[in-house]
Every structure is written in structure tokens, then in C-alpha cells.
Design a protein around this motif. Sequence first.
Motif, PDB file in Angstrom:
ATOM      1  N   PRO A  39       0.851  -1.198   0.000  1.00 58.43           N
ATOM      2  CA  PRO A  39       0.000   0.000   0.000  1.00 58.43           C
ATOM      3  C   PRO A  39       0.889   1.251   0.000  1.00 58.43           C
ATOM      4  O   PRO A  39       1.917   1.291   0.675  1.00 58.43           O
ATOM      5  CB  PRO A  39      -0.797  -0.118   1.299  1.00 58.43           C
ATOM      6  CG  PRO A  39      -0.775  -1.592   1.623  1.00 58.43           C
ATOM      7  CD  PRO A  39       0.561  -2.083   1.119  1.00 58.43           C
ATOM      8  N   SER A  40       0.511   2.243  -0.760  1.00 58.22           N
ATOM      9  CA  SER A  40       1.332   3.451  -0.909  1.00 58.22           C
ATOM     10  C   SER A  40       1.720   4.126   0.410  1.00 58.22           C
ATOM     11  O   SER A  40       2.838   4.610   0.528  1.00 58.22           O
ATOM     12  CB  SER A  40       0.640   4.456  -1.822  1.00 58.22           C
ATOM     13  OG  SER A  40       0.611   3.947  -3.129  1.00 58.22           O
ATOM     14  N   PRO A  41       0.834   4.170   1.414  1.00 59.78           N
ATOM     15  CA  PRO A  41       1.247   4.811   2.678  1.00 59.78           C
ATOM     16  C   PRO A  41       2.407   4.107   3.388  1.00 59.78           C
ATOM     17  O   PRO A  41       3.061   4.693   4.235  1.00 59.78           O
ATOM     18  CB  PRO A  41      -0.016   4.752   3.539  1.00 59.78           C
ATOM     19  CG  PRO A  41      -1.133   4.640   2.565  1.00 59.78           C
ATOM     20  CD  PRO A  41      -0.585   3.850   1.419  1.00 59.78           C
ATOM     21  N   GLU A  42       2.696   2.846   3.020  1.00 60.10           N
ATOM     22  CA  GLU A  42       3.787   2.100   3.654  1.00 60.10           C
ATOM     23  C   GLU A  42       5.115   2.250   2.916  1.00 60.10           C
ATOM     24  O   GLU A  42       6.114   1.658   3.320  1.00 60.10           O
ATOM     25  CB  GLU A  42       3.428   0.614   3.714  1.00 60.10           C
ATOM     26  CG  GLU A  42       2.242   0.307   4.589  1.00 60.10           C
ATOM     27  CD  GLU A  42       1.887  -1.162   4.588  1.00 60.10           C
ATOM     28  OE1 GLU A  42       2.652  -1.984   4.051  1.00 60.10           O
ATOM     29  OE2 GLU A  42       0.817  -1.495   5.132  1.00 60.10           O
ATOM     30  N   VAL A  43       5.135   3.036   1.842  1.00 58.97           N
ATOM     31  CA  VAL A  43       6.324   3.179   1.010  1.00 58.97           C
ATOM     32  C   VAL A  43       6.972   4.535   1.284  1.00 58.97           C
ATOM     33  O   VAL A  43       6.291   5.556   1.315  1.00 58.97           O
ATOM     34  CB  VAL A  43       5.953   3.067  -0.486  1.00 58.97           C
ATOM     35  CG1 VAL A  43       7.151   3.296  -1.370  1.00 58.97           C
ATOM     36  CG2 VAL A  43       5.338   1.715  -0.772  1.00 58.97           C
ATOM     37  N   PRO A  44       8.305   4.577   1.486  1.00 58.84           N
ATOM     38  CA  PRO A  44       8.975   5.868   1.687  1.00 58.84           C
ATOM     39  C   PRO A  44       9.087   6.636   0.367  1.00 58.84           C
ATOM     40  O   PRO A  44       9.117   6.039  -0.714  1.00 58.84           O
ATOM     41  CB  PRO A  44      10.360   5.476   2.208  1.00 58.84           C
ATOM     42  CG  PRO A  44      10.590   4.098   1.688  1.00 58.84           C
ATOM     43  CD  PRO A  44       9.236   3.445   1.602  1.00 58.84           C
ATOM     44  N   TYR A  45       9.157   7.944   0.468  1.00 58.54           N
ATOM     45  CA  TYR A  45       9.279   8.816  -0.694  1.00 58.54           C
ATOM     46  C   TYR A  45      10.512   9.696  -0.531  1.00 58.54           C
ATOM     47  O   TYR A  45      10.854  10.077   0.589  1.00 58.54           O
ATOM     48  CB  TYR A  45       8.018   9.681  -0.849  1.00 58.54           C
ATOM     49  CG  TYR A  45       6.816   8.850  -1.201  1.00 58.54           C
ATOM     50  CD1 TYR A  45       6.439   8.670  -2.521  1.00 58.54           C
ATOM     51  CD2 TYR A  45       6.080   8.204  -0.218  1.00 58.54           C
ATOM     52  CE1 TYR A  45       5.345   7.879  -2.862  1.00 58.54           C
ATOM     53  CE2 TYR A  45       4.989   7.417  -0.542  1.00 58.54           C
ATOM     54  CZ  TYR A  45       4.633   7.258  -1.860  1.00 58.54           C
ATOM     55  OH  TYR A  45       3.567   6.474  -2.197  1.00 58.54           O
ATOM     56  N   ASP A  46      11.170  10.035  -1.657  1.00 57.72           N
ATOM     57  CA  ASP A  46      12.333  10.913  -1.574  1.00 57.72           C
ATOM     58  C   ASP A  46      11.881  12.364  -1.438  1.00 57.72           C
ATOM     59  O   ASP A  46      10.684  12.654  -1.400  1.00 57.72           O
ATOM     60  CB  ASP A  46      13.280  10.702  -2.768  1.00 57.72           C
ATOM     61  CG  ASP A  46      12.715  11.153  -4.103  1.00 57.72           C
ATOM     62  OD1 ASP A  46      11.625  11.783  -4.139  1.00 57.72           O
ATOM     63  OD2 ASP A  46      13.346  10.883  -5.131  1.00 57.72           O
TER      64      ASP A  46
END
Length: 56
Positions: free
Chosen positions: A19-26
Motif C-alpha cells: 500500500p502506498s502509505p507504507e512506502v517511503p518517498y524521496d
Amino acid sequence: MSFEWVSYFTCEECGLERPSPEVPYDRLGYAVCPSCGAETRPAASATVDASTLVDG
């Protein structure tokens, strides 16, 4: 009955799906795979050269 849309991230390098909320972003907002560290930044076009950027 309520429904909540969930967006998923799928890594093109290793196939991890989360799920996108569990993925880190730069710092620019692109997703970074938590498994292999691959970034989802768009690739630069190899067909663009300096002459195509100038109207002449």
C-alpha cells in the motif's frame, strides 16, 4: 457501509507490492522501494538534444 480506496505501489525492479502509505518517498516525492531501494523517477529521454529545445 464505508469504502476506502487504497493505492498500491509496485516496484518494477523486484516486484514488491505494498500500500502506498507504507512506502517511503524521496524529497521530490518519488517512491523508493523499501525492499531493493529502486527509485521511481522518470527516465530522461535519450532522443532530446539541445537543438530541439530552441525555436529557430
